[in-house]
Design a protein around this motif. Structure first.
Motif, PDB file in Angstrom:
ATOM      1  N   ALA A   1      40.058  38.664  40.741  1.00 26.64           N
ATOM      2  CA  ALA A   1      39.156  37.296  40.874  1.00 26.64           C
ATOM      3  C   ALA A   1      38.390  36.773  39.427  1.00 26.64           C
ATOM      4  CB  ALA A   1      38.469  37.258  42.006  1.00 26.64           C
ATOM      5  N   SER A   2      38.624  35.494  39.300  1.00 23.08           N
ATOM      6  CA  SER A   2      38.252  35.100  37.961  1.00 23.08           C
ATOM      7  C   SER A   2      36.453  34.744  38.401  1.00 23.08           C
ATOM      8  CB  SER A   2      38.685  33.772  37.719  1.00 23.08           C
ATOM      9  OG  SER A   2      38.302  32.838  38.739  1.00 23.08           O
TER      10      SER A   2
ATOM     11  N   GLU B   1      44.013  46.829  38.019  1.00 22.46           N
ATOM     12  CA  GLU B   1      44.951  46.011  37.725  1.00 22.46           C
ATOM     13  C   GLU B   1      45.510  45.382  38.887  1.00 22.46           C
ATOM     14  OE1 GLU B   1      46.744  44.891  35.222  1.00 22.46           O
ATOM     15  OE2 GLU B   1      46.256  45.965  33.618  1.00 22.46           O
ATOM     16  N   GLY B   2      46.271  44.182  38.871  1.00 16.40           N
ATOM     17  CA  GLY B   2      46.703  43.411  40.071  1.00 16.40           C
ATOM     18  C   GLY B   2      47.566  42.281  39.817  1.00 16.40           C
ATOM     19  N   ILE B   3      47.924  41.609  41.055  1.00 20.37           N
ATOM     20  CA  ILE B   3      48.659  40.417  40.971  1.00 20.37           C
ATOM     21  C   ILE B   3      47.951  39.325  41.646  1.00 20.37           C
ATOM     22  CG2 ILE B   3      51.065  39.390  41.211  1.00 20.37           C
ATOM     23  CD1 ILE B   3      52.110  42.236  41.236  1.00 20.37           C
ATOM     24  N   GLN B   4      47.424  38.349  41.217  1.00 18.39           N
ATOM     25  CA  GLN B   4      46.659  37.248  41.842  1.00 18.39           C
ATOM     26  C   GLN B   4      47.268  36.489  43.043  1.00 18.39           C
ATOM     27  OE1 GLN B   4      45.039  34.427  39.078  1.00 18.39           O
ATOM     28  NE2 GLN B   4      43.356  35.532  38.942  1.00 18.39           N
ATOM     29  N   ARG B   5      48.872  36.404  42.999  1.00 23.86           N
ATOM     30  CA  ARG B   5      49.232  35.456  44.016  1.00 23.86           C
ATOM     31  C   ARG B   5      50.618  36.778  44.416  1.00 23.86           C
ATOM     32  NH1 ARG B   5      47.844  30.703  45.246  1.00 23.86           N
ATOM     33  NH2 ARG B   5      49.601  30.306  46.335  1.00 23.86           N
ATOM     34  N   LEU B   6      50.220  37.694  45.276  1.00 25.50           N
ATOM     35  CA  LEU B   6      51.224  38.463  45.728  1.00 25.50           C
ATOM     36  C   LEU B   6      50.530  39.267  47.201  1.00 25.50           C
ATOM     37  CD1 LEU B   6      53.861  39.783  46.089  1.00 25.50           C
ATOM     38  CD2 LEU B   6      53.231  41.635  44.579  1.00 25.50           C
ATOM     39  N   GLY B   7      51.125  38.954  48.194  1.00 24.81           N
ATOM     40  CA  GLY B   7      50.530  39.322  49.482  1.00 24.81           C
ATOM     41  C   GLY B   7      51.489  39.143  50.555  1.00 24.81           C
TER      42      GLY B   7
ATOM     43  N   GLY C   1      46.602  39.692  52.170  1.00 25.28           N
ATOM     44  CA  GLY C   1      47.447  38.346  52.708  1.00 25.28           C
ATOM     45  C   GLY C   1      47.747  37.653  51.504  1.00 25.28           C
ATOM     46  N   GLY C   2      47.062  37.820  50.362  1.00 20.56           N
ATOM     47  CA  GLY C   2      47.210  36.817  49.260  1.00 20.56           C
ATOM     48  C   GLY C   2      47.371  37.382  48.096  1.00 20.56           C
ATOM     49  N   THR C   3      46.693  38.655  47.832  1.00 20.60           N
ATOM     50  CA  THR C   3      46.426  39.090  46.615  1.00 20.60           C
ATOM     51  C   THR C   3      46.898  40.670  46.686  1.00 20.60           C
ATOM     52  OG1 THR C   3      44.371  39.629  46.985  1.00 20.60           O
ATOM     53  CG2 THR C   3      44.776  37.837  45.909  1.00 20.60           C
ATOM     54  N   PHE C   4      47.356  41.244  45.464  1.00 21.22           N
ATOM     55  CA  PHE C   4      47.547  42.817  45.465  1.00 21.22           C
ATOM     56  C   PHE C   4      46.711  43.311  44.139  1.00 21.22           C
ATOM     57  CE2 PHE C   4      49.467  46.166  43.138  1.00 21.22           C
ATOM     58  CZ  PHE C   4      49.388  47.121  44.097  1.00 21.22           C
ATOM     59  N   ASP C   5      45.831  44.279  44.607  1.00 17.35           N
ATOM     60  CA  ASP C   5      44.920  45.054  43.590  1.00 17.35           C
ATOM     61  C   ASP C   5      45.256  46.522  43.695  1.00 17.35           C
ATOM     62  OD1 ASP C   5      43.377  42.970  42.625  1.00 17.35           O
ATOM     63  OD2 ASP C   5      42.290  42.826  44.399  1.00 17.35           O
TER      64      ASP C   5
ATOM     65  N   GLU D   1      39.027  33.988  30.543  1.00 17.05           N
ATOM     66  CA  GLU D   1      39.465  35.464  31.191  1.00 17.05           C
ATOM     67  C   GLU D   1      40.854  35.640  31.199  1.00 17.05           C
ATOM     68  OE1 GLU D   1      37.455  35.665  35.091  1.00 17.05           O
ATOM     69  OE2 GLU D   1      35.360  35.670  34.169  1.00 17.05           O
ATOM     70  N   CYS D   2      41.435  36.805  31.261  1.00 20.55           N
ATOM     71  CA  CYS D   2      42.749  37.174  31.171  1.00 20.55           C
ATOM     72  C   CYS D   2      42.691  38.597  31.723  1.00 20.55           C
ATOM     73  CB  CYS D   2      43.302  36.921  29.950  1.00 20.55           C
ATOM     74  SG  CYS D   2      42.550  37.978  28.434  1.00 20.55           S
ATOM     75  N   SER D   3      43.931  38.842  32.286  1.00 18.94           N
ATOM     76  CA  SER D   3      44.202  40.422  32.770  1.00 18.94           C
ATOM     77  C   SER D   3      44.346  41.424  31.459  1.00 18.94           C
ATOM     78  CB  SER D   3      45.229  40.330  33.939  1.00 18.94           C
ATOM     79  OG  SER D   3      46.558  39.917  33.186  1.00 18.94           O
TER      80      SER D   3
END
Length: 508
Positions: A127-128, A203-209, A182-186, A424-426
């Motif tokens: 999350a930002s 690490e993660g993907i902001q829009r994968l769930g 439901g919305g994110t993967f961490d 901010e960045c991953s």
């Protein structure tokens, strides 16, 4: 009362501290509060259980999965419901206020009248700062006394430590948390030593769930049943596919979907082998496995530098992780015995938050900053631009979980106005932001005393100075990972504090 609250994309879950136990709170006999907001043309709003009750009622519009909107939201972002625009921050605060009221009056939490609620809350690891601020502000506006904000997989690691500490050995001190909501993967790798859980890397993907798995299944049904294109927008069809997905068990062989829900037309049900469903969803699981592989196999600093032989196991949490395909693919990739699913995957984060609140449990979390944060600066007398990483990814935050991290920069100003472009960045590639990049609204600060009272600095001409003032940048990283910056010019002592924000387009 001490309550851990996991505000999720699909549901919101609470767990309480009760004499060394951490029971999950039930609301009207269900253990999860729906993350739904409903509105009608008259401007009436319903939240949670009450929104679910009118979900299919005439005249009501429903906003599901609204947590996903926070990824790109700012303080003035609006959401459209039933033809009206509502500030997203106000919707979220109203949602949490209703959750608090239901916690008191429609749950088995056992709150006494007037008893204060001491809450630990969570956000996705990736999350930002803007999302963290919006979430924290909404909880405070709803009347919660928030004493901690943890990353979701870090909180889940405390549930693991409470339940499975005996699996940690001197040779295998690490646990990899696989958190699919439901919305994110961490994915977070933690080192567990004694009573201390130390975050090594996230690490993660902001829009994968789970929502994306539902979408893949809807496309499969649309194609297989040859439904008209507008059926893809049918909320009842999505709900039916999601319900059928959640009912899949290890022994399921056939997948059936009731198609009469689309528009009431009498159609035969859609049927296929479970392998077709798994084939549609497998590419999404592959993306999560790629993240795990980077965490484990890439050398530091991009990865953890930790060998798989040092990892006690992968712990699967999150409400969307119940699909048997996920455990199967993880075990194929990483081994049969070291993939473990939480007995309460949908509630693991809330339980971990409750463990965090329980001082008698004596568990400690050493959290790390989960994204690179920095600012673009002029270089070579204005001929170039470089990125200055103020807080690097995985920088350790204070171990007490409550004190902020403070970083300072000092220099001589070369312009009459400072124009700060924070990002901010991953990840960083060749020293520049890459991956999931979050740019913040520009910050302007007057170095020229003649401009101290101006509020239109963004429209003022920027000029170079040969003898500008000394400047201090002071960055404060809150325990939850949100960032504020205070700029001070000397010798006048003029200063301003900025909370980093994003002004996303209205009408999400």
């Amino acid at each position: 009362m001490k309550v851990g609250i996991d505000f999720g994309t699909t549901h919101t879950v609470a767990a309480v501290v009760d004499r060394g136990n951490y029971p999950v709170v039930s609301f009207d006999a269900v253990e999860a509060w729906p993350s739904l907001i409903a509105a009608n043309a008259a401007g009436q709003l319903r939240f949670g259980l009450d929104a679910a009750a009118v979900r299919h009622a005439p005249g009501w519009s429903v906003l599901p999965s609204f947590k996903r909107l926070l990824n790109d939201a700012g303080p003035h972002t609006e959401a459209t419901l039933a033809g009206r625009n509502y500030p997203l921050a106000e919707l979220l605060a109203g949602y949490l206020a209703q959750f608090k009221d239901d916690l008191r009056h429609r749950s088995n939490a056992g709150l006494r009248p007037g008893e204060p609620i001491e809450a630990a809350i969570s956000v996705p690891a990736n999350a930002s700062s803007a999302q963290r601020f919006l979430t924290l502000d909404a909880f405070l506006a709803a009347g919660f006394h928030v004493v901690g904000m943890l990353n979701e997989p870090s909180a889940a690691s405390l549930e693991y430590a409470h339940r499975y500490r005996s699996t940690i050995t001197a040779k295998r001190e690490y646990v990899l948390i696989y958190d699919l909501g439901g919305g994110t993967f961490d994915a977070s790798l933690l080192k567990m030593t004694g009573q201390v859980n130390e975050v090594v890397i996230s690490e993660g993907i902001q829009r994968l769930g789970g929502d994306d798995f539902d979408e893949a299944i809807v496309k499969l049904v649309m194609s297989g049943a040859k439904l008209p294109p507008d059926a893809a927008a049918s909320d009842p069809l999505r709900e039916e596919c999601a319900a059928r997905k959640e009912a899949i068990g290890a022994q399921t062989r056939r997948f059936l979907v009731d198609l009469t829900v689309v528009d009431g037309t009498d159609r035969p049900p859609f049927a296929c082998g479970i392998g077709d469903v798994y084939s549609a969803c497998a590419p999404l699981v592959d993306k999560t496995i790629d993240v795990l592989s980077r965490v484990l196999h890439d050398p530091a600093p991009a990865g953890s530098g930790v060998a798989w032989s040092e990892v006690a196991g992968i712990y699967l949490v999150g409400g969307a992780g119940g699909l048997p395909l996920i455990v199967r693919m993880l075990r194929t990739a990483f081994g049969e015995k070291r993939v473990k699913r939480s007995p309460h995957p949908f509630a693991a984060t809330a339980i971990g938050l409750a463990v965090f609140l329980d001082t008698k449990a004596n568990f400690h979390l050493s959290e790390h900053f989960s994204r690179h944060f920095g600012v673009f600066r002029e270089a070579e007398d204005g001929a170039g631009v470089v990125f200055d990483p103020i807080v690097p990814k995985d920088a350790a935050l204070p171990a007490d979980g409550r004190s902020p991290l403070v970083v300072r920069r000092t220099y001589r100003a070369a312009h009459n106005i400072g124009h700060f472009r924070f990002v901010e960045c991953s990840r960083l590639v060749n020293g520049r932001p890459d991956g999931d990049v979050t740019p913040y609204d520009p910050v302007y600060f007057p170095f020229d005393p003649a401009l101290y009272d101006r509020h239109d600095l963004g429209r003022q001409p920027v000029g170079r100075w040969n003898d500008g003032p000394d400047v201090e940048e002071r960055y404060v990283v809150a325990p939850g990972g949100a960032v504020e910056v205070t700029l001070t010019a000397q010798p006048t002592g003029f200063r301003r504090t900025f909370r980093l924000e994003r002004h996303a387009p209205a009408g999400l």
